[in-house]
Design a protein around this motif. Structure first.
Motif, mmCIF file in Angstrom:
data_model
loop_
_atom_site.group_PDB
_atom_site.id
_atom_site.type_symbol
_atom_site.label_atom_id
_atom_site.label_comp_id
_atom_site.label_asym_id
_atom_site.label_seq_id
_atom_site.Cartn_x
_atom_site.Cartn_y
_atom_site.Cartn_z
ATOM 1 N N GLU A 1 -23.316 27.016 82.110
ATOM 2 C CA GLU A 1 -22.475 27.540 83.191
ATOM 3 C C GLU A 1 -23.305 27.818 84.435
ATOM 4 O OE1 GLU A 1 -20.414 30.940 81.591
ATOM 5 O OE2 GLU A 1 -19.395 29.719 80.089
ATOM 6 N N ALA A 2 -24.498 28.383 84.243
ATOM 7 C CA ALA A 2 -25.357 28.696 85.392
ATOM 8 C C ALA A 2 -25.789 27.434 86.123
ATOM 9 C CB ALA A 2 -26.577 29.492 84.920
ATOM 10 N N ILE A 3 -26.076 26.373 85.377
ATOM 11 C CA ILE A 3 -26.475 25.108 86.000
ATOM 12 C C ILE A 3 -25.277 24.446 86.673
ATOM 13 C CG2 ILE A 3 -27.268 22.749 85.525
ATOM 14 C CD1 ILE A 3 -28.975 23.979 83.238
ATOM 15 N N SER A 4 -24.143 24.471 86.006
ATOM 16 C CA SER A 4 -22.964 23.758 86.489
ATOM 17 C C SER A 4 -22.276 24.426 87.666
ATOM 18 C CB SER A 4 -21.961 23.607 85.338
ATOM 19 O OG SER A 4 -22.529 22.873 84.276
ATOM 20 N N GLU A 5 -22.346 25.743 87.744
ATOM 21 C CA GLU A 5 -21.597 26.479 88.760
ATOM 22 C C GLU A 5 -21.845 26.002 90.188
ATOM 23 O OE1 GLU A 5 -21.250 30.987 90.473
ATOM 24 O OE2 GLU A 5 -21.783 30.723 88.374
ATOM 25 N N GLU B 1 -25.055 32.418 67.965
ATOM 26 C CA GLU B 1 -25.606 33.196 69.068
ATOM 27 C C GLU B 1 -26.406 32.309 70.022
ATOM 28 O OE1 GLU B 1 -27.667 36.560 67.400
ATOM 29 O OE2 GLU B 1 -25.792 37.552 66.883
ATOM 30 N N MET B 2 -27.144 31.343 69.461
ATOM 31 C CA MET B 2 -27.918 30.440 70.308
ATOM 32 C C MET B 2 -26.993 29.525 71.108
ATOM 33 S SD MET B 2 -30.984 29.930 71.230
ATOM 34 C CE MET B 2 -30.861 29.147 72.819
ATOM 35 N N VAL B 3 -25.942 29.046 70.489
ATOM 36 C CA VAL B 3 -24.964 28.216 71.205
ATOM 37 C C VAL B 3 -24.353 29.019 72.362
ATOM 38 C CG1 VAL B 3 -22.690 27.115 71.007
ATOM 39 C CG2 VAL B 3 -24.466 26.641 69.306
ATOM 40 N N GLY B 4 -24.072 30.290 72.127
ATOM 41 C CA GLY B 4 -23.543 31.147 73.187
ATOM 42 C C GLY B 4 -24.504 31.259 74.359
ATOM 43 N N GLU B 5 -25.792 31.400 74.059
ATOM 44 C CA GLU B 5 -26.793 31.463 75.121
ATOM 45 C C GLU B 5 -26.858 30.144 75.894
ATOM 46 O OE1 GLU B 5 -28.651 34.124 76.273
ATOM 47 O OE2 GLU B 5 -27.310 35.203 74.918
ATOM 48 N N LEU B 6 -26.813 29.035 75.171
ATOM 49 C CA LEU B 6 -26.876 27.727 75.831
ATOM 50 C C LEU B 6 -25.634 27.469 76.683
ATOM 51 C CD1 LEU B 6 -28.497 25.587 73.017
ATOM 52 C CD2 LEU B 6 -29.584 26.499 75.087
ATOM 53 N N GLU B 7 -24.493 27.991 76.257
ATOM 54 C CA GLU B 7 -23.281 27.857 77.075
ATOM 55 C C GLU B 7 -23.432 28.621 78.385
ATOM 56 O OE1 GLU B 7 -20.137 29.104 74.432
ATOM 57 O OE2 GLU B 7 -20.089 27.149 73.432
ATOM 58 N N LYS B 8 -24.085 29.791 78.332
ATOM 59 C CA LYS B 8 -24.338 30.554 79.559
ATOM 60 C C LYS B 8 -25.264 29.774 80.487
ATOM 61 C CE LYS B 8 -24.023 35.012 77.216
ATOM 62 N NZ LYS B 8 -24.820 36.191 76.791
#
Length: 124
Positions: free
Chosen positions: A104-108, A94-101
């Motif tokens: 994505e927000a930083i990279s977009e 679940e934490m990895v999922g949050e970090l992936e979000k």
């Protein structure tokens, strides 16, 4: 140091603090501490790591067998079936999922995947 660099570093610290305060991170830390405090889990982790190391050495020497691999996989399955490990693995996922979000927000806006691509030069 430029003002822009200082602002980016400040934002980075704020992001780190926000992540540390996130309920999913807190759940991850609690689950990790529970695994570290569980004698049975620690014993099985040690056993699994020993088997994995022995398998890796045997594989490097060309002596690993399917039975050896299966023994490692069975030890991992047994370890992961412990309730304390199941809880840890779920919290970790679940934490990895949050970090992936967050990635994505930083990279977009930059068109760069900082979690995966930013370390290399000239990726096409």
């Amino acid at each position: 140091m430029s003002t822009q660099t200082t602002r980016l570093e400040e934002l980075g610290r704020e992001l780190g603090e926000a992540i540390a305060d996130h309920p999913k991170y807190e759940a991850y830390e609690e689950a990790k501490a529970a695994v570290e405090a569980d004698d049975e889990a620690q014993a099985q982790i040690s056993e699994f790591e020993q088997l994995r190391e022995e398998f890796n050495v045997a594989r490097q020497m060309g002596e690993a067998s399917k039975a050896d691999l299966q023994k490692v996989q069975e030890a991992q399955e047994e370890l992961h079936s412990l309730p304390v490990m199941e809880e840890f693995l779920l919290a970790q996922a679940e934490m990895v999922g949050e970090l992936e979000k967050v990635n994505e927000a930083i990279s977009e806006p930059l068109a760069v995947d900082f979690g995966g691509e930013a370390g290399g030069c000239c990726n096409d």
